[in-house]
Design a protein around this motif. Structure first.
Motif: not given
Ligand code: 3AL
Length: 172
Positions: A68, A70, A84, A87, A119-123, A157
């Motif tokens: 998804p 963010l 998600s 996070e 855009f994907v990043i380890c939240a 993640i």
């Molecule tokens: N878009 C995105 O980075 N989503 C992810 N990142 C994260 O840490 N959990 C997610 O679902």
């Protein structure tokens, strides 16, 4: 849960437990199940990473597209996966003020238009300020470089989800 327990899980239970270590991609758990027994969790993580690395470019893009945005639509409609949501909460994305949310949304749209995936990043390894900063920075990347970076974030993640799952099961 020790590695012996992981190795003894039926296919169905294994996918039930580990099906979301990569967001909405139970195929990853399904693919590594047949590689048991693992000597330890790190070896399982390597099997997952090897599987992800073996995907074609469109396969990797598909994995990214399962994530998804963010602070996006799914967060507001309550349709995020539990992983998600938690996070994004930890990164402070569930409590953005309207101006911050709109700014992030604009950047997300730009990113998706440029690369064709969200855009994907380890939240959990970031907060709202570093997420925004990295998003702006990564918008300038070349597509090949960006695909590689984004997939590395998927692996981060995944690693944290795996660790949480095993720590959680150890408390049962
Ligand atoms: N878009 C995105 O980075 N989503 C992810 N990142 C994260 O840490 N959990 C997610 O679902």
């Amino acid at each position: 849960m020790d590695i012996g327990t992981v190795n003894s899980l039926s296919y169905e239970d294994f996918v039930d437990v580990f099906g979301n270590i990569v967001e909405k991609c139970p195929l990853v758990a399904a693919a590594v199940w047949s590689q048991r027994p693992f000597s330890n969790l790190a070896q399982m993580e390597t099997a997952v990473n090897d599987f992800i690395d073996s995907l074609t470019v469109s396969g990797k893009e598909g994995v990214l597209r399962c994530h998804p945005c963010l602070a996006g639509r799914e967060l507001h409609s309550g349709s995020l996966t539990a992983d998600s949501r938690e996070e994004q909460r930890q990164a402070g994305l569930t409590s953005l003020d309207p101006a911050e949310a709109e700014h992030l949304q604009r950047l997300n749209v730009q990113y998706k238009q440029r690369f064709g995936f969200p855009f994907v990043i380890c939240a959990r390894l970031n907060d709202r300020a570093t997420i925004e900063h990295r998003l702006v920075e990564r918008l300038a990347n070349e597509p090949t470089q960006e695909l590689r970076l984004a997939i590395e974030e998927v692996k981060k993640i995944c690693r944290l989800r795996l660790q949480s799952l095993v720590a959680w099961a150890n408390k049962l």
